[in-house]
Design a protein around this motif. Sequence first.
Motif, short mmCIF file in Angstrom:
data_model
loop_
_atom_site.label_atom_id
_atom_site.label_comp_id
_atom_site.label_asym_id
_atom_site.label_seq_id
_atom_site.Cartn_x
_atom_site.Cartn_y
_atom_site.Cartn_z
N PRO A 1 0.81 -1.23 0.00
CA PRO A 1 0.00 0.00 0.00
C PRO A 1 0.84 1.27 0.00
O PRO A 1 0.46 2.27 -0.61
N GLU A 2 2.02 1.24 0.68
CA GLU A 2 2.86 2.44 0.70
C GLU A 2 3.36 2.79 -0.70
O GLU A 2 3.52 3.97 -1.04
N THR A 3 3.61 1.75 -1.51
CA THR A 3 4.05 1.99 -2.89
C THR A 3 2.96 2.68 -3.70
O THR A 3 3.21 3.64 -4.44
N ILE A 4 1.72 2.18 -3.55
CA ILE A 4 0.59 2.80 -4.25
C ILE A 4 0.40 4.24 -3.78
O ILE A 4 0.17 5.15 -4.58
N LEU A 5 0.51 4.44 -2.46
CA LEU A 5 0.34 5.79 -1.90
C LEU A 5 1.36 6.76 -2.47
O LEU A 5 1.02 7.89 -2.88
N HIS A 6 2.62 6.34 -2.54
CA HIS A 6 3.66 7.22 -3.06
C HIS A 6 3.39 7.59 -4.51
O HIS A 6 3.56 8.75 -4.91
#
Length: 847
Positions: free
Chosen positions: A612-617
């Motif tokens: 999810p952090e990758t998508i958020l970034h």
Amino acid sequence: MRSFLSKIGHIASSKYRAVLAVFLISLIASFLMTGGVEFKTDIFGLIQRKEGPLKLFLDNLRDFGTLDHLFFMVTGREGTSTQDLIRAAESFVEELRELRVDGERALGSVQFRTLGAHDYEGLKPILRLFLTNPELFLDREDIPALSQKLTDEAIGKQVQQNRAILLSQASFPLKEFIALDPLGLREILTDHFKHGARGFAVDYRSGYFLSRDHRSLLIIANPVRPATDLTFSRKLLKAIEPLLDLGPEVSIQYTGAYPIALEKATGLRLDMQSSMITAFALVLALFFFAYRRLTTLLFVGFPLLVGVQITLAIAALLIGRLNILTSAFAAILIGLGIDFAIHLYDRYHSERALGLKVTQAMVKTLTETGSGVLTGGATTILAFCTLLLARVDGIMELGGLVATGLFFCLISIYFVLPSFLAWTDSRGKDPYVYRPLRDFGLKALSRLLQKHPHSFIIAFSFITAFFSVLALGIEFESDLRSLGPKRIEATEVYAHLERMFPRGNREAFVVLEDNDFDSLLRREESVVEGIRDYRNRGQILSISSVSHLIPSAEEQRRRRELLRQSIDFTRARKSLLRELIAQGFRLDPFERTLRWMNRMSSPSDDYTPMMPETILHRLQSSPLGKWVNRSLVQKQGIYKGVLTILYEGDRLDLVQLERDLRGIDQRAGVTGLDLINIDLFRMVRRDLLVIAPLAILSVISLLYLHFRRWRVVILALIPLSVGLTWMLGLTSLLGWKINYINGVVIPMIVGIGIDDGIHIIHRYLEDSRYDINGAVQYTGRAVAMTSLTTMVGFGSLVIAQYRVLSSMGWIIILGIGSCLLTSLFLLPPLLIVFLGPERRKDRNNDL
């Protein structure tokens, strides 16, 4: 006390020049200290910000900045085409982006497009991410649409359409879309984003913030400073005015936090000034009507002005601001402060008419009537002091200011009024001749009351019983919006804007915090799933959250498995390959889509979800970042997410929703304007249960200290109790509602309404004469005048634009008017019936 008041009388009579000079200097000094007072129009400024839904709501506003926008609505006139409307809006936006205030750029961003061509380069990585990993955005609601897209017939039509686009003169970005999305899933993706957006309803497919009928275009600007900076707001709107003329084809209206805040501040200042001037003029006119002496206007006007101005100076030094409620303090002080002057001057005039000299009349006035005035003033001050216990800041500040102002008005009137009288009456030339004052029919009333005391008591008992029944049907107003101004142009424009770009009537917010982003997403998804039934029943229109754009790792697995079970991806992949080859396409540009369809055909054990952090970034670095930032902030390693729930009117039971949400996630915070209303209602109700009894106990204590007889204390309380009952009954009869603020006015009425009974009983018992004629004819005149001036002082609030001030004025008029009637028509018969035997006993003892 008599000795102290006697000394004041002697000082005022002998050293009147020094006394007047001291108070004149105090007035000038206080004027110089009041220049920095600010006017705060924020409704939430009335309420304590330390707990509950309000704190959560204000924290939400601070973190996400959802209110400080400036909205422009460009509307085409009859015959204006959509293209002409867009061209005019684009021209206007260019001018807005160049707008400057004090040499600096005024607007941080100006938006009027959904996702334009200029956003395409930034969107390519996001589109590639979502369109080649549809499980990131497809949910159970999207399965029917996806199933339709993946039928053999639909795939064939889409591939043929793609070929036609490539052969046409379409733009390069549109052609590039085909390689990313040969199945046309972007339509489902667009609907998914639109469904999760909590903004205004616009035609997303147009590429602009166009209304659905294409007659209006919305522009949203974010100024660089907050709307509470009124100086900036004033300069900003002044700079915008010359830009609004775009020719005859279109018109522009604007609204938002900035014009609303500015109009509210201006309206509040005008409300204060108009109510103060109106109250001052009307009470002096009443005073002149009763006493027909022009110089008396100076006698009472100057000490009142001193008291009000000193209080304003204290407010400037200690608080620095006036809010919606405290702006009414001047009208309240004038209405109440004049009462002290009326009682003192009426008695002084009567004593001078009987032949007493200046000093003798002054000393007798202060020692006899002055004692009752002091007790009455103390009860009123104490009643306002009880408001300091309120947890609503606006009520607490109003109580403190009025109590302080009444104290200074008392001091000013006790020194300045006698000094003025001594000054004018000591001059040798053309001395004023004191003649008996008119009784306004009170002498005849006194005879009637003495002749039929029991009849009046019985009649008032029946009337009170009638109003008691009506009072049971009184309703409570729990909507904060009802406290605002009656009419503000910017809010009317906003209402029109919401009709053109509907977004749901009400909002509620669920706030979650977590130090792990994936954990936060799972909690949001649990909340959304837990309240799905509300949405199925139509009680909730939409729910938006960051989890709508970024699913947790667990949710990605669930969605993938749901899609695999619902759709035959092996068949769909074969159908796509067949159609691509048949239409002459090379397969390598579509490798990502084919690879995804192949993965969807394989077992779930081989699937690795995206972090999810990758998508958020990736989202935050794209044009969609502004959508994410509406629902997510990160501070000091803590993620804070907000789910926005849109619903209509009263269809949603917020109390039950809040209870259900706590059951789903105990750490969830729930807020919104309607929840603040509910919490504020509970708060004020708890405050009233403390303040009202405390005000009554304070009044009873002071009454006993003054009269030293419980029977007299009870008699003094009866007209107050009956008057309050009448007030509530009349409020119900007129269809008015009790709200948070005018409900807290009740303790004020306790302190003010008791004064009439105190003065009548004090005169009745004076020197043990049991003089009902003097109590009704002479003190009754002063009581009627003081009540009328108080009603006029508060009555000036009814013309205020702010409903909260207007409702206060009406409730006080009803309350004080009712207490006046019961004090004049009910209290004297009670004194005759219950204290008359004591009078006869005293006479027998004398004999």
